[in-house]
Every structure is written in C-alpha cells, then in structure tokens.
Design a protein around this motif. Sequence first.
Motif, PDB file in Angstrom:
ATOM      1  N   TYR A 110       0.840  -1.208   0.000  1.00  0.00           N
ATOM      2  CA  TYR A 110       0.000   0.000   0.000  1.00  0.00           C
ATOM      3  C   TYR A 110       0.870   1.251   0.000  1.00  0.00           C
ATOM      4  CZ  TYR A 110      -3.528  -3.340   1.639  1.00  0.00           C
ATOM      5  OH  TYR A 110      -4.365  -4.422   1.775  1.00  0.00           O
ATOM      6  N   ALA A 111       0.340   2.273  -0.647  1.00  0.00           N
ATOM      7  CA  ALA A 111       0.961   3.593  -0.630  1.00  0.00           C
ATOM      8  C   ALA A 111      -0.140   4.619  -0.407  1.00  0.00           C
ATOM      9  CB  ALA A 111       1.696   3.862  -1.933  1.00  0.00           C
ATOM     10  N   ILE A 112       0.215   5.710   0.221  1.00  0.00           N
ATOM     11  CA  ILE A 112      -0.786   6.738   0.560  1.00  0.00           C
ATOM     12  C   ILE A 112      -0.320   8.086   0.030  1.00  0.00           C
ATOM     13  CG2 ILE A 112      -1.924   7.976   2.444  1.00  0.00           C
ATOM     14  CD1 ILE A 112      -1.602   5.428   4.121  1.00  0.00           C
ATOM     15  N   ALA A 113      -1.196   8.724  -0.722  1.00  0.00           N
ATOM     16  CA  ALA A 113      -0.966  10.106  -1.136  1.00  0.00           C
ATOM     17  C   ALA A 113      -1.658  10.992  -0.108  1.00  0.00           C
ATOM     18  CB  ALA A 113      -1.531  10.343  -2.527  1.00  0.00           C
ATOM     19  N   ALA A 114      -0.890  11.780   0.638  1.00  0.00           N
ATOM     20  CA  ALA A 114      -1.430  12.526   1.781  1.00  0.00           C
ATOM     21  C   ALA A 114      -1.134  14.010   1.652  1.00  0.00           C
ATOM     22  CB  ALA A 114      -0.836  11.983   3.077  1.00  0.00           C
ATOM     23  N   SER A 115      -1.781  14.785   2.544  1.00  0.00           N
ATOM     24  CA  SER A 115      -1.509  16.222   2.635  1.00  0.00           C
ATOM     25  C   SER A 115      -1.745  16.670   4.063  1.00  0.00           C
ATOM     26  CB  SER A 115      -2.408  17.009   1.678  1.00  0.00           C
ATOM     27  OG  SER A 115      -3.715  17.089   2.185  1.00  0.00           O
ATOM     28  N   THR A 116      -1.248  17.860   4.377  1.00  0.00           N
ATOM     29  CA  THR A 116      -1.393  18.399   5.733  1.00  0.00           C
ATOM     30  C   THR A 116      -2.693  19.205   5.883  1.00  0.00           C
ATOM     31  OG1 THR A 116      -0.131  20.354   5.062  1.00  0.00           O
ATOM     32  CG2 THR A 116       1.103  18.533   6.064  1.00  0.00           C
ATOM     33  N   GLU A 117      -3.569  19.133   4.887  1.00  0.00           N
ATOM     34  CA  GLU A 117      -4.794  19.940   4.930  1.00  0.00           C
ATOM     35  C   GLU A 117      -5.638  19.633   6.159  1.00  0.00           C
ATOM     36  OE1 GLU A 117      -8.736  20.913   2.177  1.00  0.00           O
ATOM     37  OE2 GLU A 117      -7.151  19.586   1.422  1.00  0.00           O
ATOM     38  N   LYS A 118      -5.740  18.378   6.561  1.00  0.00           N
ATOM     39  CA  LYS A 118      -6.537  17.983   7.728  1.00  0.00           C
ATOM     40  C   LYS A 118      -5.692  17.757   8.958  1.00  0.00           C
ATOM     41  CE  LYS A 118     -10.436  17.924   5.451  1.00  0.00           C
ATOM     42  NZ  LYS A 118     -11.565  18.841   5.782  1.00  0.00           N
ATOM     43  N   ALA A 119      -4.502  18.325   9.003  1.00  0.00           N
ATOM     44  CA  ALA A 119      -3.644  18.168  10.175  1.00  0.00           C
ATOM     45  C   ALA A 119      -4.211  18.949  11.354  1.00  0.00           C
ATOM     46  CB  ALA A 119      -2.237  18.658   9.845  1.00  0.00           C
ATOM     47  N   TYR A 120      -3.895  18.486  12.573  1.00  0.00           N
ATOM     48  CA  TYR A 120      -4.291  19.207  13.783  1.00  0.00           C
ATOM     49  C   TYR A 120      -3.623  20.581  13.740  1.00  0.00           C
ATOM     50  CZ  TYR A 120      -5.331  20.074  18.693  1.00  0.00           C
ATOM     51  OH  TYR A 120      -5.795  20.602  19.885  1.00  0.00           O
TER      52      TYR A 120
END
Length: 390
Positions: A110-120
């Motif tokens: 598995y690989a995940i494309a992520a972003s900090t948009e929903k970061a705390y």
Amino acid sequence: MKLTRRVLTLLLALALLSGAALAEMVFDGVVTGGEAQYVLAPFGGVMDTVSVRAGDRVQPGQVLATIQTTRVYADVEGVISGVFGREGDATEGISERYGGVLFIEPTNKYAIAASTEKAYNRSENKFIHVGETVYLKCTSDGSHRGTGVVTGMGEKAGEYNVEVTGGEFYIAETVSIYRRSDYAESSRIGRGTVAAAKVVAIKGSGSILKMHVENGDFVERGELLFETVTGTLDGLYAPGNEIICEVSGIVAGVDAGAGASVEKGGKILSIYPDEGTRIEMQVRESDLGLVQEGMTVDIEFNWDLQRVTRFEGTVTGISYLSASAGNSGEGGEGAATAAGEEPTYTAYVSFTPDESVRLGMTVLVYTRDNHDTAEGLPAQAAGDGGETVQ
C-alpha cells in the motif's frame, strides 16, 4: 684440464668437418616464440584483475583476467513480477519497450498520497520529514490501523507520500496520519487515500551479462538482480566476465592491467603459443647446401651441464634475405661483404617444447645423416644424456 661439454662438442664437430665425406653440421640457435596471439576483450569495460604477467606459462582453461561489471541491486523488498531482459540484451532497448528490465512487486503493497490539509492545528504539524515513521488509522470506524514511513514530498505544498509498512487497509480507504503511536489528535499531521503500491521498474544500463533472478523470486532490498557491461554483445551472446586462456604457451606481454579501460575487441594481452615456438639459427652462405627445408635435425639444450636435453626438430624454412642485408638498409649485404664478413641466413626449426623450454634459450642444432639419425654426432650429444663431460 676440464672442458665444458659445449666446447668439447664444438671441437669435435670441427674435427669431424675436416673429413670431405662428412655432411653433418652443428649450428648455434636460439628459441623464439614465433608470432604472438592476441587475447581480445569480448566487450568494453574496466579491467578488474589480471592474473598473469609477461613470461608466465599458461594453459588452456586458465583464467587470465576479469572485466568489471555493473551490478544492479533491488532497492525494495518484494517479488519479481516480470523479467523481460535476457542475458545478452541491451538494457536500453528492453526498458524502452517494456518500461524496465524487470519489475518488483513490493512487500509493502500500500501507498498513501497525503496532505497536511486535515492536520491538527499546530504549526509543527505542517512540517513533514522524509523518513519519519507515522501511524495510520482509517477514518470510518478506526478498525484498520497500521504503520508507515514518509517516502517523499508531493508537487504541491503540504503534499507528501507514505509507504505502508504494516497493517491491512482497503484500496481507496481514507486514513488519518499521526506522529504518535497512541493516535493522539494533537499529533495528527494530515490525511490521505490508500492506493496499491506501484510496481518498481528496474532498468540498468549497458548489456546484460548475467541474470541472478527469475520471475516469482522473492528478493530483499540490496539483493543482486543482474550484471551489465558497457557496449553490445555479439549475437546476444554473454561469455561471462572471465577471460579464459585457449592455448598453451608463454605470455608475451600485458597490454591492459587492472584498472585500465578497454573497448570491445581491445588488446588485453598476447601469448606465444607452444605450437609456434621455434629455433632460429644463422647459416653461413657456404653452408647453405648442408641445410634443406624439411630435413630432420637434433636440438640440444645447454642450460643443464649435468645432463643432455634433446628434442627432434624439422627445418621449416630458410630466409632469402641475409642477416646483413636485412640490418644494413640500402648498403645491405655490400657493406658486410666489404668488411670481409660472410653473409648469413636465418633458418627456422620447428619442434614441440615442454615446460623446461624458455624463450631466448641457446641451443645447438645438429644436422642428420639420411641413413642414421645419430651417426656423425659427438658421442655425448648422440646419447640419451645424463653424463657430465670432463
């Protein structure tokens, strides 16, 4: 008074020559290597090792040298899912056609494309570090959890990629990403979508010399996959990186030592084959009638005064150019004759050497009578040897 065997032999030969009916003669000769045979590079590269030097005796099957190869290793752990390259293939052509020489399906699927948009909402959560370990939890009910590692940053600010190193997830499932293993909300650094990890293409460069894996093999990161060399291989033939001797003989010289770059077909070293070893002797003009092409002669070596070492040889030719003419340029033979020297001609004698024979050794060559191979030779030379001449 003691006389050496060589001096005694010459004196006896001179005495025998005083008889008008005697046809035998003795000549001084030297062992030469004939024409050298070159060992050529089967492909281009850098010499890794050269295990022989000039003057060494070599045998068929002996490893003379090796050429360095480029080794291609697995950069991920996984299963070989496709091998399109074969030994002898050019990697560039295979990669252009198929996308790679071979492919690896990573163990981490598995690989995940992520972003900090929903970061705390904490400033430190906006800074992502490549290589840091993160903790994953699905956003639906939190039942799917696992671990991962940040493998790189995306094209846009705040985007990054995570490789899943543990846990099971659904494809297209949304997960939250945390820095702490207890999934504390304050450590959440963003969200991402689960996707299947991409198959890793392995390309390489040059021509494939040797494949070390096949389809379906499991490989660990850092495991050797295949070796390549520069340039092309004739007829898709991969001979290996060892240079093997094909003849018995003596190394004449080394043209490319360890660390030297060689091109395909370049000279690595040269060998005087045993089959080309011969005796060269000088025959005076007045003695040419006593030496004939095809005649059998006896060869006596002088290196061991305690015993006689003898071989049988055959006169294979006599030069039509005198030694003085060959060495004197335009003046040639005339210059030598003016100095009162009798012209000499080089005669060649073939024989089969053994391991005791070295190039440059001096010998005595005896002509033979047509009816008796030993008659007319000094007693010591005509015998089997083993006695010392006093």
